[in-house]
Design a protein around this motif. Structure first.
Motif, mmCIF file in Angstrom:
data_model
loop_
_atom_site.group_PDB
_atom_site.id
_atom_site.type_symbol
_atom_site.label_atom_id
_atom_site.label_comp_id
_atom_site.label_asym_id
_atom_site.label_seq_id
_atom_site.Cartn_x
_atom_site.Cartn_y
_atom_site.Cartn_z
ATOM 1 N N GLU A 131 -1.870 8.122 0.782
ATOM 2 C CA GLU A 131 -2.410 9.107 -0.300
ATOM 3 C C GLU A 131 -3.189 10.241 0.708
ATOM 4 N N TYR A 176 0.940 -1.059 0.016
ATOM 5 C CA TYR A 176 0.102 0.000 0.121
ATOM 6 C C TYR A 176 0.872 1.218 -0.253
ATOM 7 N N THR A 189 -3.603 3.217 0.392
ATOM 8 C CA THR A 189 -4.264 2.846 -0.823
ATOM 9 C C THR A 189 -3.552 1.871 -1.331
ATOM 10 N N GLU A 232 -4.470 8.497 3.923
ATOM 11 C CA GLU A 232 -4.932 7.152 3.865
ATOM 12 C C GLU A 232 -4.440 6.135 3.082
#
Ligand SMILES: [Zn+2]
Length: 137
Positions: A35, A32, A60, A58
């Motif tokens: 972002e 991940y 992502t 977050e």
């Protein structure tokens, strides 16, 4: 911590929470990146977006493949990487997120800008340390 420090995962390095958590996730196939609300993507994970100062980052999913942007062949390596040389370190662009790692799965002289790679976790030949690998397809 700069991205260059992150790839230098040698024996003297202390565990870096953000980066090692990221390697753990990548190792289990759940890579991940973070972002921010403005859409700036960052790796390794950090708490504040260096671009806009946003803190609401977050997780992502990391795209499956990226493309090499810059690369360097290392012929004379630090002791903890001695048996790995020559090897190529590269920065690859995963949909706007840049990841620095060691390139494998391709002859060093064939690595070029645009080479498609996937991000994996492997071990260095020399010390068996975990390292981020950009694996050519
Ligand atoms: Zn931002």
């Amino acid at each position: 911590m700069s991205e260059t420090d992150a790839v230098r995962a040698d024996g003297g390095r202390v565990r870096d929470e953000g980066y090692d958590d990221f390697l753990d996730a990548l190792e289990s196939g759940e890579g991940y990146y973070l972002e921010c609300p403005e859409g700036h993507g960052w790796l390794p994970p950090r708490r504040v977006c260096p671009e806009c100062g946003g803190t609401d980052l977050e997780e992502t999913a990391l795209p499956e493949t990226g493309a090499i942007e810059t690369h360097t062949t290392v012929h004379v390596a630090a002791p903890s990487f001695a048996d790995d040389a020559p090897y190529v370190t590269a920065v690859a662009d995963f949909d706007g997120v840049r990841l620095t790692g060691v390139v494998r799965g391709i002859d060093p002289e064939n690595v070029e800008v645009g080479t498609e790679v996937s991000a994996e976790v492997d071990e260095t030949e020399t010390a068996g340390e975990r390292v981020l690998v950009l694996h050519a397809e």
